[in-house]
Design a protein around this motif. Structure first.
Motif, PDB file in Angstrom:
ATOM      1  N   LYS A   1       0.648  -1.215  -0.104  1.00  0.00           N
ATOM      2  CA  LYS A   1       0.094   0.215   0.015  1.00  0.00           C
ATOM      3  C   LYS A   1       0.966   1.204   0.103  1.00  0.00           C
ATOM      4  O   LYS A   1       0.451   2.136  -0.570  1.00  0.00           O
ATOM      5  CB  LYS A   1      -0.857   0.025   1.250  1.00  0.00           C
ATOM      6  CG  LYS A   1      -1.886   1.174   1.221  1.00  0.00           C
ATOM      7  CD  LYS A   1      -2.784   0.962   2.466  1.00  0.00           C
ATOM      8  CE  LYS A   1      -2.025   1.000   3.767  1.00  0.00           C
ATOM      9  NZ  LYS A   1      -2.863   1.146   5.063  1.00  0.00           N
ATOM     10  N   GLY A   2       1.793   1.330   0.829  1.00  0.00           N
ATOM     11  CA  GLY A   2       2.758   2.461   0.838  1.00  0.00           C
ATOM     12  C   GLY A   2       3.547   2.786  -0.266  1.00  0.00           C
ATOM     13  O   GLY A   2       3.923   3.949  -0.561  1.00  0.00           O
ATOM     14  N   GLU A   3       3.547   1.807  -1.500  1.00  0.00           N
ATOM     15  CA  GLU A   3       4.173   2.331  -2.649  1.00  0.00           C
ATOM     16  C   GLU A   3       3.518   3.235  -3.475  1.00  0.00           C
ATOM     17  O   GLU A   3       4.099   3.778  -4.259  1.00  0.00           O
ATOM     18  CB  GLU A   3       4.324   0.940  -3.614  1.00  0.00           C
ATOM     19  CG  GLU A   3       5.148  -0.141  -2.850  1.00  0.00           C
ATOM     20  CD  GLU A   3       6.827  -0.034  -2.433  1.00  0.00           C
ATOM     21  OE1 GLU A   3       7.134   0.325  -3.866  1.00  0.00           O
ATOM     22  OE2 GLU A   3       7.193   0.173  -1.680  1.00  0.00           O
TER      23      GLU A   3
ATOM     24  N   THR B   1       5.850   2.795   9.566  1.00  0.00           N
ATOM     25  CA  THR B   1       7.216   2.215   9.375  1.00  0.00           C
ATOM     26  C   THR B   1       7.467   1.889   7.840  1.00  0.00           C
ATOM     27  O   THR B   1       8.333   1.969   7.165  1.00  0.00           O
ATOM     28  CB  THR B   1       7.395   1.035  10.197  1.00  0.00           C
ATOM     29  OG1 THR B   1       7.119   1.751  11.659  1.00  0.00           O
ATOM     30  CG2 THR B   1       8.989   0.553  10.129  1.00  0.00           C
ATOM     31  N   GLU B   2       6.137   1.000   7.494  1.00  0.00           N
ATOM     32  CA  GLU B   2       6.194   0.573   6.018  1.00  0.00           C
ATOM     33  C   GLU B   2       6.808   1.688   4.991  1.00  0.00           C
ATOM     34  O   GLU B   2       7.460   1.656   4.123  1.00  0.00           O
ATOM     35  CB  GLU B   2       4.812   0.047   5.791  1.00  0.00           C
ATOM     36  CG  GLU B   2       4.872  -0.284   4.163  1.00  0.00           C
ATOM     37  CD  GLU B   2       3.023  -0.427   3.896  1.00  0.00           C
ATOM     38  OE1 GLU B   2       2.665  -0.056   2.874  1.00  0.00           O
ATOM     39  OE2 GLU B   2       2.456  -0.917   4.991  1.00  0.00           O
ATOM     40  N   LEU B   3       6.056   2.922   5.386  1.00  0.00           N
ATOM     41  CA  LEU B   3       6.114   4.058   4.109  1.00  0.00           C
ATOM     42  C   LEU B   3       7.479   4.847   4.323  1.00  0.00           C
ATOM     43  O   LEU B   3       7.954   5.044   3.374  1.00  0.00           O
ATOM     44  CB  LEU B   3       5.180   5.308   4.786  1.00  0.00           C
ATOM     45  CG  LEU B   3       5.089   6.381   3.935  1.00  0.00           C
ATOM     46  CD1 LEU B   3       4.564   6.078   2.554  1.00  0.00           C
ATOM     47  CD2 LEU B   3       4.075   7.324   4.412  1.00  0.00           C
TER      48      LEU B   3
ATOM     49  N   MET C   1      13.096   5.191   1.967  1.00  0.00           N
ATOM     50  CA  MET C   1      14.625   5.342   2.290  1.00  0.00           C
ATOM     51  C   MET C   1      15.221   4.162   1.233  1.00  0.00           C
ATOM     52  O   MET C   1      16.357   4.304   1.060  1.00  0.00           O
ATOM     53  CB  MET C   1      14.820   4.516   3.694  1.00  0.00           C
ATOM     54  CG  MET C   1      14.917   5.524   4.780  1.00  0.00           C
ATOM     55  SD  MET C   1      15.673   7.138   4.463  1.00  0.00           S
ATOM     56  CE  MET C   1      17.414   6.430   4.542  1.00  0.00           C
ATOM     57  N   SER C   2      14.476   3.092   1.008  1.00  0.00           N
ATOM     58  CA  SER C   2      15.012   2.068  -0.076  1.00  0.00           C
ATOM     59  C   SER C   2      14.898   2.899  -1.556  1.00  0.00           C
ATOM     60  O   SER C   2      16.145   2.763  -2.326  1.00  0.00           O
ATOM     61  CB  SER C   2      14.056   1.084  -0.239  1.00  0.00           C
ATOM     62  OG  SER C   2      12.858   1.414  -0.963  1.00  0.00           O
ATOM     63  N   ARG C   3      14.261   3.832  -1.922  1.00  0.00           N
ATOM     64  CA  ARG C   3      14.269   4.824  -3.042  1.00  0.00           C
ATOM     65  C   ARG C   3      15.352   5.751  -2.834  1.00  0.00           C
ATOM     66  O   ARG C   3      16.207   5.928  -3.832  1.00  0.00           O
ATOM     67  CB  ARG C   3      13.159   5.436  -3.245  1.00  0.00           C
ATOM     68  CG  ARG C   3      11.938   4.518  -4.075  1.00  0.00           C
ATOM     69  CD  ARG C   3      10.489   4.992  -3.671  1.00  0.00           C
ATOM     70  NE  ARG C   3       9.594   4.136  -4.532  1.00  0.00           N
ATOM     71  CZ  ARG C   3       9.116   3.008  -4.153  1.00  0.00           C
ATOM     72  NH1 ARG C   3       9.414   2.694  -2.612  1.00  0.00           N
ATOM     73  NH2 ARG C   3       8.208   2.275  -4.560  1.00  0.00           N
TER      74      ARG C   3
END
Length: 204
Positions: free
Chosen positions: A59-61, A125-127, A132-134
C-alpha cells in the motif's frame, strides 16, 4: 461514496498506476492511511486486488509514482553523461545537471501527497522504509557516477546523500509554498546553491 471507476480496455501501465494512486489518495483522505486497505483501493479504482499488486508491492508504494519516474529519468540522464573520464572536477556540474533534468517534469500538481497530508498518514514504518529504499537507489546511481569520474567510494557516497538531502529539503519547501508553487526544479536549484555556497559568519 464515489462509485468504482470502470477501467479502460488496454489502459497503459503508467495510466493504471496513476489511477490506483488517485484512488488510494481519495481513500486516505476519507479513511486515513491506516484505515484504508488494498482491497478498498482496488475497488475504488475498478480493478482487482491482483491488478494492484501488478503495479505496487504494498500500500505504501502508491506514494512514490512520481519519485520512481524521476529515478528512471535520473538513470537515463546520468547514462547520457560521459563516463570513465577519471576527471573528478567535471563530475559535480554533470551530476547537478542530471538531477535537475530528472526533476524538470514535476509541476505543482505533482507535489507529494506525503508532504501535504502527513497528518492523515501518521507514523508509518512501512512508508518510511519504502522511502529510504528509494533514496538508497538514487544514492547508488549518484555515487556510482562519481566513482566512474575518479572520486573515491567514501567521498562519492557522502556527496550523493548530500545532494539527495538538498532535494528532500527543496521538496519540503516546494510543498509548503502552496498552490502557486510552480515547478520543483527552481527549488532544487536554490537548495544546491545554498548547500554549495560558503557559509557567512552568521551561519557559523
Amino acid at each position: 461514496m464515489t462509485p468504482p471507476r470502470t477501467p479502460t480496455r488496454g489502459r497503459p501501465p503508467a495510466a493504471s498506476r496513476e489511477l490506483l494512486q488517485e484512488a488510494a489518495f481519495e481513500l486516505f483522505i476519507e479513511n486515513g492511511y491506516t484505515g484504508t486497505t488494498v482491497d478498498q483501493i482496488a475497488t475504488r479504482a475498478g480493478v482487482s486486488r491482483n491488478t494492484f499488486f501488478n503495479y505496487f508491492e504494498a500500500k505504501g508504494e502508491v506514494f512514490w509514482v512520481e519519485l520512481d519516474a524521476a529515478t528512471e529519468r535520473l538513470r537515463a540522464a546520468l547514462a547520457d553523461q560521459p563516463t570513465d573520464t577519471g576527471d573528478a572536477s567535471s563530475a559535480p556540474l554533470a551530476i547537478r545537471q542530471a538531477m535537475l533534468r530528472s526533476l524538470a517534469e514535476l509541476e505543482s500538481r505533482h507535489v507529494p501527497f506525503v508532504l501535504t497530508q502527513y497528518d492523515l498518514i501518521g507514523s508509518a514504518t512501512e512508508l518510511q522504509a519504502s522511502a529510504m529504499s528509494r533514496f538508497a537507489t538514487q544514492a547508488r546511481l549518484l555515487s556510482g557516477f562519481l566513482e566512474r569520474h575518479g572520486v573515491d567510494a567514501a567521498t562519492a557516497r557522502t556527496h550523493a546523500y548530500a545532494l539527495i538531502a538538498c532535494v528532500v529539503s527543496a521538496a519540503q519547501e516546494w510543498a509548503n509554498a502552496g498552490p502557486q508553487r510552480g515547478r520543483l526544479e527552481p527549488f532544487v536549484n536554490r537548495a544546491f546553491d545554498t548547500a554549495l555556497a560558503p557559509l557567512s559568519p552568521h551561519d557559523r
